[in-house]
Design a protein around this motif. Structure first.
Motif, short mmCIF file in Angstrom:
data_model
loop_
_atom_site.label_atom_id
_atom_site.label_comp_id
_atom_site.label_asym_id
_atom_site.label_seq_id
_atom_site.Cartn_x
_atom_site.Cartn_y
_atom_site.Cartn_z
N LEU A 109 0.83 -1.21 0.00
CA LEU A 109 0.00 0.00 0.00
C LEU A 109 0.86 1.26 0.00
O LEU A 109 0.55 2.23 -0.69
N LYS A 110 1.95 1.24 0.75
CA LYS A 110 2.86 2.40 0.77
C LYS A 110 3.44 2.64 -0.62
O LYS A 110 3.60 3.78 -1.06
N MET A 111 3.78 1.56 -1.33
CA MET A 111 4.34 1.71 -2.67
C MET A 111 3.30 2.22 -3.66
O MET A 111 3.63 2.95 -4.59
N VAL A 112 2.04 1.83 -3.46
CA VAL A 112 0.96 2.37 -4.31
C VAL A 112 0.83 3.86 -4.04
O VAL A 112 0.76 4.67 -4.97
N LEU A 170 -7.36 -2.56 -4.46
CA LEU A 170 -5.99 -2.19 -4.06
C LEU A 170 -5.82 -0.68 -4.03
O LEU A 170 -5.33 -0.12 -3.04
N PHE A 171 -6.22 0.00 -5.08
CA PHE A 171 -6.00 1.45 -5.15
C PHE A 171 -6.96 2.21 -4.22
O PHE A 171 -6.59 3.24 -3.66
N GLU A 172 -8.16 1.68 -4.02
CA GLU A 172 -9.08 2.29 -3.05
C GLU A 172 -8.52 2.16 -1.63
O GLU A 172 -8.58 3.09 -0.84
N ALA A 173 -7.97 0.98 -1.31
CA ALA A 173 -7.40 0.76 0.02
C ALA A 173 -6.23 1.69 0.28
O ALA A 173 -6.05 2.19 1.40
N ALA A 174 -5.44 1.96 -0.76
CA ALA A 174 -4.28 2.85 -0.60
C ALA A 174 -4.71 4.28 -0.29
O ALA A 174 -3.96 5.03 0.33
N MET A 175 -5.92 4.65 -0.69
CA MET A 175 -6.39 6.01 -0.46
C MET A 175 -7.15 6.18 0.86
O MET A 175 -7.44 7.30 1.26
N ARG A 176 -7.44 5.09 1.55
CA ARG A 176 -8.13 5.20 2.84
C ARG A 176 -7.23 5.84 3.88
O ARG A 176 -6.01 5.63 3.88
N PRO A 177 -7.80 6.59 4.80
CA PRO A 177 -6.99 7.18 5.88
C PRO A 177 -6.38 6.08 6.76
O PRO A 177 -6.96 5.01 6.91
N THR A 178 -5.20 6.36 7.30
CA THR A 178 -4.57 5.45 8.26
C THR A 178 -4.58 6.12 9.63
O THR A 178 -4.45 7.34 9.74
N GLU A 230 -4.54 11.34 6.02
CA GLU A 230 -5.32 11.21 4.79
C GLU A 230 -4.34 10.82 3.69
O GLU A 230 -3.32 11.47 3.50
N ASN A 231 -4.62 9.75 2.99
CA ASN A 231 -3.70 9.23 1.98
C ASN A 231 -4.14 9.59 0.57
O ASN A 231 -5.34 9.69 0.28
N THR A 232 -3.16 9.78 -0.28
CA THR A 232 -3.40 10.00 -1.70
C THR A 232 -2.42 9.13 -2.47
O THR A 232 -1.48 8.57 -1.88
N ILE A 233 -2.63 9.04 -3.75
CA ILE A 233 -1.71 8.29 -4.60
C ILE A 233 -0.93 9.29 -5.43
O ILE A 233 -1.51 10.12 -6.13
N GLY A 241 -1.62 10.65 -9.10
CA GLY A 241 -3.04 10.51 -9.38
C GLY A 241 -3.39 9.31 -10.23
O GLY A 241 -3.98 9.45 -11.28
N ALA A 242 -3.00 8.11 -9.78
CA ALA A 242 -3.28 6.89 -10.54
C ALA A 242 -4.76 6.81 -10.88
O ALA A 242 -5.60 7.01 -10.04
N LYS A 243 -5.03 6.54 -12.14
CA LYS A 243 -6.42 6.42 -12.58
C LYS A 243 -7.00 5.10 -12.14
O LYS A 243 -6.32 4.08 -12.13
N ARG A 244 -8.27 5.13 -11.82
CA ARG A 244 -8.94 3.92 -11.39
C ARG A 244 -9.23 3.04 -12.59
O ARG A 244 -9.73 3.49 -13.61
N SER A 245 -8.89 1.80 -12.48
CA SER A 245 -9.09 0.86 -13.56
C SER A 245 -10.53 0.40 -13.60
O SER A 245 -11.20 0.31 -12.59
#
Length: 136
Positions: free
Chosen positions: A24-27, A54-62, A97-100, A103-107
């Motif tokens: 998730l950190k790498m995403v 995967l990409f939604e989980a990376a954007m969730r707050p920690t 609050e996490n971001t990618i 701005g990776a596009k959602r598949s």
């Protein structure tokens, strides 16, 4: 625990094993994009975009928890601080609050609510069906 591997196009060696939190950190950092080839355990390589959620989980707050007495990291309360021995029922919290990056596009393949475990199960079922068709 799941171990993930990343195939880097600019190097010969793969990166891994990675724990899910490391993936998730790498995403989030942009090192893993939807096009990046990844695998779980010893499975075949596939695009990161194929891992549902995967990409939604990376954007969730920690949320990180800290002892109110010594301010060192602790697990989610109730817990006893391993550093000062205090019994903690309410900890100090830090919400990130996490971001990618980039701005990776959602598949289109990325389906909200679909867990990695569900995705792997469906992938294995498809592979088994293909093998049965090939032998039948």
């Amino acid at each position: 625990m799941a171990e993930w591997y990343i195939q880097q196009s600019d190097t010969v060696e793969d990166i891994g094993p990675l724990r899910p939190v490391e993936l998730l950190k790498m995403v989030r950092s942009g090192d893993v994009t939807p096009e990046t080839q990844i695998r779980k355990g010893d499975s075949a390589w596939f695009s990161a975009s194929e891992v549902g959620g995967l990409f939604e989980a990376a954007m969730r707050p920690t949320i990180e928890y800290f002892c109110p007495q010594c301010e060192r990291p602790v697990h989610e309360p109730p817990v006893v601080c391993a550093y000062c021995g205090r019994e903690i029922h309410r900890a100090l919290t830090k919400i990130t609050e996490n971001t990618i990056a980039g701005g990776a596009k959602r598949s289109k393949v990325d389906q909200p609510g679909k867990s990695v475990q569900q995705w792997l199960k469906s992938k294995m079922l498809r592979r088994d069906e293909e093998n049965e068709e090939g032998t039948g």
